[in-house]
Write a protein that holds these residues in place. Structure first.
Motif, short mmCIF file in Angstrom:
data_model
loop_
_atom_site.label_atom_id
_atom_site.label_comp_id
_atom_site.label_asym_id
_atom_site.label_seq_id
_atom_site.Cartn_x
_atom_site.Cartn_y
_atom_site.Cartn_z
N LEU A 183 -2.26 -17.63 4.99
CA LEU A 183 -2.45 -18.79 5.88
C LEU A 183 -3.66 -18.61 6.78
N THR A 184 -3.99 -17.36 7.14
CA THR A 184 -5.15 -17.14 8.03
C THR A 184 -6.46 -17.54 7.36
N SER A 185 -6.43 -17.74 6.04
CA SER A 185 -7.66 -18.18 5.35
C SER A 185 -8.07 -19.59 5.81
N ILE A 186 -7.12 -20.36 6.35
CA ILE A 186 -7.40 -21.73 6.79
C ILE A 186 -8.44 -21.72 7.92
N TRP A 187 -8.31 -20.75 8.84
CA TRP A 187 -9.24 -20.68 9.97
C TRP A 187 -10.08 -19.39 9.94
N SER A 188 -10.11 -18.74 8.81
CA SER A 188 -10.75 -17.43 8.70
C SER A 188 -12.25 -17.47 9.00
N TYR A 189 -12.74 -16.37 9.55
CA TYR A 189 -14.17 -16.18 9.78
C TYR A 189 -14.92 -16.23 8.46
N ASN A 190 -14.25 -15.75 7.39
CA ASN A 190 -14.84 -15.80 6.05
C ASN A 190 -13.70 -16.02 5.05
N ILE A 191 -13.55 -17.23 4.57
CA ILE A 191 -12.42 -17.60 3.71
C ILE A 191 -12.40 -16.75 2.43
N GLU A 192 -13.57 -16.57 1.82
CA GLU A 192 -13.63 -15.81 0.57
C GLU A 192 -13.15 -14.38 0.76
N THR A 193 -13.58 -13.75 1.84
CA THR A 193 -13.16 -12.37 2.12
C THR A 193 -11.65 -12.30 2.31
N THR A 194 -11.10 -13.24 3.06
CA THR A 194 -9.66 -13.25 3.31
C THR A 194 -8.86 -13.40 2.02
N LEU A 195 -9.22 -14.36 1.19
CA LEU A 195 -8.49 -14.57 -0.06
C LEU A 195 -8.65 -13.38 -1.00
N TYR A 196 -9.83 -12.77 -1.00
CA TYR A 196 -10.07 -11.59 -1.83
C TYR A 196 -9.17 -10.45 -1.39
N ARG A 197 -9.05 -10.26 -0.08
CA ARG A 197 -8.22 -9.16 0.43
C ARG A 197 -6.73 -9.47 0.27
N VAL A 198 -6.36 -10.73 0.28
CA VAL A 198 -4.96 -11.10 0.03
C VAL A 198 -4.56 -10.72 -1.39
N MET A 199 -5.50 -10.86 -2.33
CA MET A 199 -5.22 -10.47 -3.71
C MET A 199 -4.85 -8.99 -3.80
N TYR A 200 -5.47 -8.17 -2.97
CA TYR A 200 -5.11 -6.75 -2.95
C TYR A 200 -3.69 -6.56 -2.41
N LEU A 201 -3.32 -7.34 -1.38
CA LEU A 201 -1.95 -7.26 -0.86
C LEU A 201 -0.93 -7.60 -1.95
N ILE A 202 -1.26 -8.59 -2.75
CA ILE A 202 -0.36 -8.98 -3.85
C ILE A 202 -0.23 -7.84 -4.86
N GLN A 203 -1.34 -7.18 -5.16
CA GLN A 203 -1.30 -6.04 -6.07
C GLN A 203 -0.42 -4.92 -5.49
N TYR A 204 -0.57 -4.67 -4.19
CA TYR A 204 0.26 -3.64 -3.56
C TYR A 204 1.74 -3.99 -3.68
N PHE A 205 2.04 -5.28 -3.48
CA PHE A 205 3.45 -5.67 -3.53
C PHE A 205 3.99 -5.61 -4.96
N MET A 206 3.13 -5.82 -5.93
CA MET A 206 3.56 -5.66 -7.33
C MET A 206 4.04 -4.23 -7.58
N ILE A 207 3.32 -3.27 -7.00
CA ILE A 207 3.73 -1.87 -7.14
C ILE A 207 5.08 -1.66 -6.46
N VAL A 208 5.27 -2.28 -5.30
CA VAL A 208 6.55 -2.17 -4.59
C VAL A 208 7.70 -2.70 -5.46
N LEU A 209 7.51 -3.87 -6.07
CA LEU A 209 8.55 -4.45 -6.92
C LEU A 209 8.89 -3.54 -8.09
N VAL A 210 7.85 -3.00 -8.73
CA VAL A 210 8.09 -2.11 -9.86
C VAL A 210 8.88 -0.89 -9.42
N MET A 211 8.48 -0.29 -8.30
CA MET A 211 9.18 0.90 -7.80
C MET A 211 10.64 0.60 -7.49
N LEU A 212 10.90 -0.56 -6.88
CA LEU A 212 12.28 -0.92 -6.55
C LEU A 212 13.13 -1.11 -7.81
#
Length: 391
Positions: free
Chosen positions: A71-100
Motif C-alpha cells: 500500500l505504501t507504493s501509492i504515496w511512495s518516494y519511488n513507486i518502482e523501487t517499492t514494488l520491486y522490494r515488495v516482490m522480495y518480501l513475497i519471495q521471503y514469505f514463500m520460503i516461510v510457507l514451504v518451511m511451515l
C-alpha cells in the motif's frame, strides 16, 4: 516422483545457501536463488505453497506487513523501487510457507539448522584462512570482505553458533566448542565490531546456561580449559591492528564515533520530524536510500532496521513489526524447557538489527519461522504446550 521430499531437499539448500548469498555464479545470480526457483516449482507441484490449516500468528503479521508495504507504493518516494522490494518480501514469505508445510519433525528442523550452520562454516573457514594468510604480512588493519558485508557475515556466523549449541547432543560439546573457536577467529577476520559484540553476548549466554543447570564438574573443567587455550591462541595470532579495532568499541561509543551512523540517524530524525507523512505512513517500502538524500546529502542505507522500518513504512508498519517481535518473544516463553540459548535466537538478531540493514535480507522472516518451528517441534507430545502455541 515425490515432490514433497524434493521440496524439503531444495528448502534445505535454500536455507544452507542463505549465508552464501554474496557468492554469485554469474552477474546477479546466486546458487541460492537457483535453488529457490527449484524449491518453488516443487512446492507448487506438491501443494507446499498453500497456507497451512492453522496459520501461525507470526505468519499472519508478516502477511499484514507485506500488504501494508504494498500500500505504501501509492504515496511512495519511488513507486518502482517499492514494488520491486515488495516482490522480495513475497519471495521471503514463500520460503516461510514451504518451511511451515515441510518441516514437521524435530529431525527435519535440525537438518535445516545444520544447513545454515554449514553455509556459515564455509564462510568462517575461508575467512579465517584468508585472514591468516594475508593479515600477517600487513601492518595495517586487514579485513576479509570477499563474502559481502562483514557485519552481516558475523551475524550469520553467530546465529549459526547458537544453532550448533541447540542441535549438539554430545556430552562434551566438542562440536560446539570447536565452532566457537572458529567463529571467534572469523569474526576478528571480518573486523566487525558488531559481530564481536554479538559473539560476546552469545558466549555469556552459553556460560550462564551451562552453569545454570547440573553438569558434570569434569565437563565444566574441559570446557573452561578449551576456551582458555583457544583464547590464548587468538590473542597470540591476532594482529595488533585488528585487536585494537575491537578493543576500541567502548571509546568509540563514548566519543560518538559510529562510522557515520550517527549522521545517518540524525538525518532520519530530521526527515521524520519535518515530514508528518513519513512518520505516520512512511516514504514507501525500500526507499530509505533515496528519501534520505534531501536530509543527508547523499543516498545511503539506514544501518538500522528499526529506523528503516519507521522511515519507510511509518508508525503503522513499525507497529506491525513490533507486534511480530513480541509474538516471537511469547513463543519462546511458551516452549517446554526453554533456556537462555533459546532466547539468544531472538536476542542476537534484535541487537544486530540496531546497526545492520536487515530490511533487504530474508533473515527477519526466517527468524520467526525458526523460532516457531523450534518451539513447535520441541512441544510435540505436550498437548498443553501445543494449545498455548496455537493461541
Amino acid at each position: 516422483m515425490n515432490f514433497k521430499k524434493l521440496t524439503f531437499f531444495f528448502c534445505v539448500l535454500v536455507i544452507g545457501f542463505t549465508p552464501l548469498d554474496a557468492l554469485t555464479i554469474s552477474e546477479n545470480l546466486t546458487l541460492g536463488y537457483v535453488f529457490f526457483v527449484l524449491m518453488s516449482i516443487c512446492a507448487v507441484l506438491s501443494g507446499s505453497l498453500l497456507p497451512p490449516k492453522h496459520m501461525p500468528k507470526f505468519a499472519k503479521l508478516l502477511i499484514a506487513f507485506i500488504v501494508w508495504a504494498t500500500l505504501t507504493s501509492i504515496w511512495s518516494y519511488n513507486i518502482e523501487t517499492t514494488l520491486y522490494r515488495v516482490m522480495y518480501l513475497i519471495q521471503y514469505f514463500m520460503i516461510v510457507l514451504v518451511m511451515l508445510n515441510v518441516i514437521n519433525t524435530s529431525k527435519r528442523l535440525k537438518i535445516v539448522l545444520g544447513a545454515w550452520t554449514l553455509g556459515a562454516l564455509y564462510i568462517a573457514i575461508k575467512t579465517a584462512t584468508d585472514f591468516h594468510t594475508f593479515a600477517a604480512s600487513s601492518s595495517d588493519l586487514y579485513r576479509v570482505d570477499e563474502f559481502g558485508n562483514p557485519n552481516e557475515n558475523s551475524f550469520m556466523l553467530v546465529w549459526a553458533l547458537i544453532f550448533v549449541y541447540l542441535i549438539d547432543t554430545t556430552k562434551r560439546k566438542i562440536p560446539s566448542l570447536s565452532f566457537t573457536l572458529v567463529s571467534a577467529y572469523a569474526i576478528v577476520a571480518n573486523g566487525s565490531r558488531m559481530g564481536f559484540i554479538l559473539f560476546v553476548v552469545t558466549l555469556l549466554g552459553f556460560i550462564f546456561s551451562f552453569f545454570n543447570k547440573k553438569m558434570n564438574p569434569l565437563h565444566i573443567v574441559v570446557i573452561l580449559t578449551l576456551l582458555y587455550i583457544g583464547g590464548s591462541f587468538l590473542i597470540q595470532y591476532i594482529p595488533e591492528s585488528s585487536f585494537s579495532r575491537l578493543m576500541s568499541i567502548g571509546s568509540n561509543i563514548e566519543n560518538h564515533e559510529l562510522a557515520n551512523r550517527d549522521i545517518i540517524w540524525l538525518a532520519a530524525y530530521n526527515a521524520l520530524s519535518t515530514n508528518p507523512q513519513y512518520l505516520l505512513l512512511g516514504s514507501g517500502w525500500g526507499t530509505f536510500n533515496e528519501a534520505i538524500q534531501l536530509y543527508a546529502g547523499y543516498a545511503i542505507g539506514a544501518h538500522n532496521f528499526y529506523i528503516n522500518i519507521l522511515m519507510t513504512t511509518g508508525l503503522v508498519g513499525m507497529s506491525i513489526v513490533l507486534r511480530y517481535l513480541y509474538v516471537l518473544y511469547k513463543y519462546i516463553n511458551k516452549t517446554v524447557n526453554h533456556t537462555v540459548i533459546t532466547y539468544l535466537v531472538l536476542v542476537v538478531p534484535l541487537i544486530s538489527m540496531s546497526s545492520t540493514n536487515w530490511d533487504s535480507r530474508r533473515w527477519w522472516f526466517l527468524m520467526g519461522t525458526f523460532i516457531y518451528l523450534i518451539l513447535k517441534t520441541n512441544n510435540i507430545g505436550n498437548e498443553n504446550a501445543r494449545r498455548k502455541l496455537s493461541r
